[in-house]
Design a protein around this motif. Sequence first.
Motif, PDB file in Angstrom:
ATOM      1  N   HIS A 216      -6.802   6.184   1.603  1.00  0.00           N
ATOM      2  CA  HIS A 216      -7.259   4.841   1.267  1.00  0.00           C
ATOM      3  C   HIS A 216      -6.197   3.819   1.683  1.00  0.00           C
ATOM      4  O   HIS A 216      -5.021   3.988   1.386  1.00  0.00           O
ATOM      5  CB  HIS A 216      -7.485   4.714  -0.249  1.00  0.00           C
ATOM      6  N   ASP A 217      -6.635   2.751   2.357  1.00  0.00           N
ATOM      7  CA  ASP A 217      -5.730   1.649   2.655  1.00  0.00           C
ATOM      8  C   ASP A 217      -5.467   0.926   1.347  1.00  0.00           C
ATOM      9  O   ASP A 217      -6.396   0.689   0.563  1.00  0.00           O
ATOM     10  CB  ASP A 217      -6.376   0.668   3.644  1.00  0.00           C
ATOM     11  N   PHE A 218      -4.194   0.577   1.102  1.00  0.00           N
ATOM     12  CA  PHE A 218      -3.867  -0.078  -0.161  1.00  0.00           C
ATOM     13  C   PHE A 218      -2.647  -0.968   0.018  1.00  0.00           C
ATOM     14  O   PHE A 218      -1.680  -0.582   0.669  1.00  0.00           O
ATOM     15  CB  PHE A 218      -3.580   0.965  -1.242  1.00  0.00           C
ATOM     16  N   THR A 219      -2.738  -2.163  -0.544  1.00  0.00           N
ATOM     17  CA  THR A 219      -1.619  -3.102  -0.489  1.00  0.00           C
ATOM     18  C   THR A 219      -1.187  -3.399  -1.916  1.00  0.00           C
ATOM     19  O   THR A 219      -2.020  -3.654  -2.787  1.00  0.00           O
ATOM     20  CB  THR A 219      -2.025  -4.415   0.208  1.00  0.00           C
ATOM     21  N   VAL A 220       0.113  -3.337  -2.166  1.00  0.00           N
ATOM     22  CA  VAL A 220       0.623  -3.545  -3.518  1.00  0.00           C
ATOM     23  C   VAL A 220       1.654  -4.669  -3.565  1.00  0.00           C
ATOM     24  O   VAL A 220       2.437  -4.845  -2.637  1.00  0.00           O
ATOM     25  CB  VAL A 220       1.255  -2.241  -4.058  1.00  0.00           C
TER      26      VAL A 220
ATOM     27  N   PRO B 264       9.817 -11.029  -4.924  1.00  0.00           N
ATOM     28  CA  PRO B 264       8.534 -10.345  -4.738  1.00  0.00           C
ATOM     29  C   PRO B 264       8.439  -9.697  -3.364  1.00  0.00           C
ATOM     30  O   PRO B 264       9.100 -10.114  -2.410  1.00  0.00           O
ATOM     31  CB  PRO B 264       7.521 -11.484  -4.881  1.00  0.00           C
ATOM     32  N   VAL B 265       7.597  -8.689  -3.278  1.00  0.00           N
ATOM     33  CA  VAL B 265       7.359  -8.022  -1.996  1.00  0.00           C
ATOM     34  C   VAL B 265       5.936  -7.488  -1.960  1.00  0.00           C
ATOM     35  O   VAL B 265       5.374  -7.107  -2.988  1.00  0.00           O
ATOM     36  CB  VAL B 265       8.362  -6.861  -1.793  1.00  0.00           C
ATOM     37  N   LYS B 266       5.358  -7.482  -0.776  1.00  0.00           N
ATOM     38  CA  LYS B 266       3.996  -6.963  -0.577  1.00  0.00           C
ATOM     39  C   LYS B 266       4.069  -5.889   0.497  1.00  0.00           C
ATOM     40  O   LYS B 266       4.555  -6.150   1.608  1.00  0.00           O
ATOM     41  CB  LYS B 266       3.054  -8.083  -0.139  1.00  0.00           C
ATOM     42  N   VAL B 267       3.616  -4.690   0.172  1.00  0.00           N
ATOM     43  CA  VAL B 267       3.712  -3.558   1.107  1.00  0.00           C
ATOM     44  C   VAL B 267       2.346  -2.907   1.321  1.00  0.00           C
ATOM     45  O   VAL B 267       1.573  -2.732   0.376  1.00  0.00           O
ATOM     46  CB  VAL B 267       4.699  -2.499   0.577  1.00  0.00           C
ATOM     47  N   ARG B 268       2.080  -2.554   2.573  1.00  0.00           N
ATOM     48  CA  ARG B 268       0.824  -1.886   2.919  1.00  0.00           C
ATOM     49  C   ARG B 268       1.100  -0.425   3.262  1.00  0.00           C
ATOM     50  O   ARG B 268       2.117  -0.089   3.860  1.00  0.00           O
ATOM     51  CB  ARG B 268       0.177  -2.571   4.127  1.00  0.00           C
ATOM     52  N   GLY B 269       0.160   0.460   2.867  1.00  0.00           N
ATOM     53  CA  GLY B 269       0.328   1.876   3.166  1.00  0.00           C
ATOM     54  C   GLY B 269      -0.959   2.648   2.984  1.00  0.00           C
ATOM     55  O   GLY B 269      -2.035   2.061   2.809  1.00  0.00           O
ATOM     56  N   LEU B 270      -0.854   3.982   3.030  1.00  0.00           N
ATOM     57  CA  LEU B 270      -2.016   4.848   2.884  1.00  0.00           C
ATOM     58  C   LEU B 270      -1.818   5.798   1.702  1.00  0.00           C
ATOM     59  O   LEU B 270      -0.775   6.444   1.575  1.00  0.00           O
ATOM     60  CB  LEU B 270      -2.221   5.687   4.153  1.00  0.00           C
ATOM     61  N   LEU B 271      -2.818   5.878   0.857  1.00  0.00           N
ATOM     62  CA  LEU B 271      -2.793   6.777  -0.286  1.00  0.00           C
ATOM     63  C   LEU B 271      -3.691   7.980   0.011  1.00  0.00           C
ATOM     64  O   LEU B 271      -4.859   7.822   0.356  1.00  0.00           O
ATOM     65  CB  LEU B 271      -3.312   6.062  -1.533  1.00  0.00           C
ATOM     66  N   LEU B 272      -3.118   9.173  -0.096  1.00  0.00           N
ATOM     67  CA  LEU B 272      -3.882  10.398   0.141  1.00  0.00           C
ATOM     68  C   LEU B 272      -4.222  11.011  -1.202  1.00  0.00           C
ATOM     69  O   LEU B 272      -3.343  11.439  -1.957  1.00  0.00           O
ATOM     70  CB  LEU B 272      -3.066  11.390   0.972  1.00  0.00           C
TER      71      LEU B 272
END
Length: 218
Positions: free
Chosen positions: A148-152, A134-142
Amino acid sequence: MVRTIRSAGFCVLLLTLTLVGLLCPLARAVDPIPEGKVAVLELVPAKTSIAFLLTGWPHDTHGTFKLKRGLIRIYPATGKMDGIVIVDGSSANTGVRMRDERMRSSILEASRFPEISFAPQRVESHGTPQGEFPVKVRGLLLLHGTRHDFTVDALVTRGANNTTIHCTFVVPYVEWGLEDPSILMFKVSKKVRVDVTTNALLSWIPSTATPTAYFQRR
């Protein structure tokens, strides 16, 4: 029914972030990690599927989008990421021509905003990089001019020279400010489910390499 598309289109964009999030820990999955280098992950559009589901009454809405391109750079020592993943906004497809045309022209406004993008920032956490982890990544969706800040959360499966990434997530599109498409007795969920599966190719470049325009693009 036509407005149902609004949530569908938005889902797709979010799908994009998913694609990226899965790839980061991949850099750490290589043993040993080349000294003084960073990992580059290139998503393969032909081996990527982006699907969304908007439940409702009297029917559910299913649809897909196409990945345009995606290139991500990962710094194994810090977990930092950069790069971009782009979804073709005009590729929205639910199988109903009138609904799709409405989604592209009035909801997504694909002529003005032809691309939906996600820029990963860093790996928040990941499991042991062997086999499936598993992995959890944070980024920005334009999307449509708004970030929008979003973590998946995703699952990464290692291969010899490539990696398969899969994730399923729910987008609270009404909470994010999009209009609720429900009308009278015709009801749809205020959240959209997105499923993404992609294949990524891995290569290494010197950590001192000058960033290309492709990486700098946002």
